[in-house]
Enzyme design. Sequence first.
Site, mmCIF file in Angstrom:
data_model
loop_
_atom_site.group_PDB
_atom_site.id
_atom_site.type_symbol
_atom_site.label_atom_id
_atom_site.label_comp_id
_atom_site.label_asym_id
_atom_site.label_seq_id
_atom_site.Cartn_x
_atom_site.Cartn_y
_atom_site.Cartn_z
ATOM 1 N N ASP A 22 -3.026 -1.326 -43.523
ATOM 2 C CA ASP A 22 -2.684 0.100 -43.640
ATOM 3 C C ASP A 22 -3.799 0.962 -43.055
ATOM 4 O O ASP A 22 -4.857 1.095 -43.664
ATOM 5 C CB ASP A 22 -2.473 0.413 -45.137
ATOM 6 C CG ASP A 22 -2.350 1.908 -45.402
ATOM 7 O OD1 ASP A 22 -1.973 2.649 -44.476
ATOM 8 O OD2 ASP A 22 -2.623 2.307 -46.557
ATOM 9 N N ASP A 26 -1.997 5.355 -46.847
ATOM 10 C CA ASP A 26 -0.942 5.750 -47.794
ATOM 11 C C ASP A 26 -0.450 4.575 -48.641
ATOM 12 O O ASP A 26 0.529 4.698 -49.371
ATOM 13 C CB ASP A 26 0.232 6.409 -47.051
ATOM 14 C CG ASP A 26 0.917 5.435 -46.100
ATOM 15 O OD1 ASP A 26 0.477 4.274 -45.976
ATOM 16 O OD2 ASP A 26 1.915 5.842 -45.466
ATOM 17 N N ASP A 30 1.060 -0.307 -41.488
ATOM 18 C CA ASP A 30 1.617 0.487 -40.384
ATOM 19 C C ASP A 30 1.218 -0.104 -39.033
ATOM 20 O O ASP A 30 0.428 -1.051 -38.952
ATOM 21 C CB ASP A 30 1.181 1.964 -40.510
ATOM 22 C CG ASP A 30 -0.306 2.103 -40.798
ATOM 23 O OD1 ASP A 30 -1.086 1.298 -40.255
ATOM 24 O OD2 ASP A 30 -0.691 3.001 -41.570
ATOM 25 N N ASP A 206 18.511 -10.310 -37.102
ATOM 26 C CA ASP A 206 18.776 -10.402 -38.533
ATOM 27 C C ASP A 206 20.221 -10.855 -38.788
ATOM 28 O O ASP A 206 21.150 -10.352 -38.133
ATOM 29 C CB ASP A 206 18.545 -9.012 -39.151
ATOM 30 C CG ASP A 206 18.524 -9.029 -40.660
ATOM 31 O OD1 ASP A 206 17.676 -9.723 -41.232
ATOM 32 O OD2 ASP A 206 19.370 -8.339 -41.273
ATOM 33 N N GLU A 259 18.300 -15.342 -36.783
ATOM 34 C CA GLU A 259 18.197 -15.764 -38.181
ATOM 35 C C GLU A 259 19.557 -16.336 -38.539
ATOM 36 O O GLU A 259 20.516 -15.602 -38.788
ATOM 37 C CB GLU A 259 17.869 -14.578 -39.103
ATOM 38 C CG GLU A 259 17.610 -15.048 -40.524
ATOM 39 C CD GLU A 259 18.008 -14.052 -41.608
ATOM 40 O OE1 GLU A 259 17.619 -14.265 -42.763
ATOM 41 O OE2 GLU A 259 18.729 -13.078 -41.325
HETATM 42 C C1 NOJ Z 1 17.463 -11.113 -43.715
HETATM 43 C C2 NOJ Z 1 16.142 -10.439 -43.887
HETATM 44 O O1 NOJ Z 1 15.128 -11.348 -43.567
HETATM 45 C C3 NOJ Z 1 16.105 -9.959 -45.308
HETATM 46 O O2 NOJ Z 1 14.817 -9.514 -45.659
HETATM 47 C C4 NOJ Z 1 17.134 -8.882 -45.483
HETATM 48 O O3 NOJ Z 1 17.174 -8.489 -46.837
HETATM 49 C C5 NOJ Z 1 18.522 -9.387 -45.088
HETATM 50 N N1 NOJ Z 1 18.518 -10.133 -43.877
HETATM 51 C C6 NOJ Z 1 19.499 -8.243 -44.909
HETATM 52 O O4 NOJ Z 1 19.162 -7.492 -43.784
#
Ligand code: NOJ
Length: 516
Positions: A22, A26, A30, A206, A259
């Site tokens: 950080d 705050d 970041d 994601d 993912e």
């Molecule tokens: C996978 C991400 O790694 C996780 O942190 C997130 O909560 C879910 N997808 C939903 O976006």
Amino acid sequence: METTPWWRDAVVYEIYVRSFADASGDGTGDLPGIRDRLPYLAELGVDAIWLTPFYPSPMADGGYDVADYRDVDSLFGSLADFDDLVADAHAHGLRLMVDIVPNHSSSAHPWFQKALAAPRVSQERERYMFRDGGSEGRGSGHGEPNNWLSTFGGPAWTQVPDGQWYLHLFAPEQPDFNWRNPEVREEFLDVLRFWLDRGVDGFRIDVAMGLIKAEGLPDTDPGFTSRSPIWSRPEVHDIYRDWRRVLDSYPGTRVAIGEVWTDSAEDLALYVRPDELHQSFNFAWLEAPWSATAFRKVIDDTLKAVASPTWVLSNHDVVRHVTRYGQGSLDPQAGPARARAALLSMLALPGSAYLYQGEELGLPEVTDLPPEARQDPIFARSNGEVPGRDGCRVPLPWSGTEPPYGFGSGGSWLPQPENWADLTAERQAADPSSTLWFYRRALQTRRELRGTLPDAITWLESPEETLFFRRGRLLCVINCGEGAVALPPHDQVLITSGPLDGTALPADTAAWLLTG
Ligand code: NOJ
């Protein structure tokens, strides 16, 4: 000229941006904080960094609820900070990947706000998954359109005032997009270009297996299965073919890693066909217990099915592997020792490896966070029954002897344990027997071997609960059993995850040996 594309055997370091460093004071990490620490990452010896979402967001799910895909939240800095970070990372020889969240936006996203204000049948609602209710008693018994459940607990549907429902596979603040709508597809191609134009080397996608839902949204059986009305629909692959064309149209090698949670390595492999994603996360090892038999199965299944494998032991969604591997052992040193041994085994394999920030410090899961500090929506949605993922997201300890351990000048958004003084990067940098030094040596040794080892491994006979595998001149041995075992014949010990017992390999230890 590069002979092997950089991503194939890269070591990528995941930065959970809120918790790394950080600079603004705050209490939240970041982009300038990351920039300050690039020399640390270069010295660690990783090839690339992956940043979790830093986009404008109400932070209902730690930034995985994106309100604007083309900007930086003021909590994390600015677009100018991002540009500086890309330039500095490249100057340090580090590639930079960003997280893209295509399955859902934030409910604060202007598109969703417009959808809420629009009539039931409208272009605005067509961007998301709005449906009329089902018959009485459907879903969770409140007339939801079907029986789907949110990954975070509770129904996957929320009703809006005019009676319709919208789908959210995660929190209600994360409405799912309608990926059968060409407008959504175009929008994301444009978002990819936005970040590629700013110089990113790739994307982590994601929930990559969730974008397309089965036509008609039929009920599903509870429990996770790779192929269901919700996950891994065949049409999802067309999306990544479009994305691949965009990535390939840019100079250099820009990559995408999905993912992808699947039940089998074969299903995972579908995402990494030559015209689709470069890589998919392989979560099998991260789900495996501390067991040579389990590790061998993961390695065999993966190498059989996936051409460009990846390996990962921890990330921001799971209990840190120091703690996972320590469960069930009375020895407090077992978890850290096993974690180092698993790392060495993973780094010996062909493919690329993903590290999660803090594992190089041997950080454990923080299991005793006070309930009022917890921010993961899973905790609140389960009425506190499921602790959630905050325990692996506690801000990093950099220096000093008390919280916030140099994380920043203004405390830390999650409290850090009082007993982390010995785990700071500063303390470990001064101690050659530390986990940090071990990571540096392991990554350095891997670099020295880069390009000299074949992609195939062969198994050698070995005692029960141990694994011995050969990859060219490299012999990797790991002992998940209880007693020391003799090392196989070798010319040189390159590196070990802990001290040898004379010439034997103790329990909870791995080693790299050179032969021939
Ligand atoms: C996978 C991400 O790694 C996780 O942190 C997130 O909560 C879910 N997808 C939903 O976006």
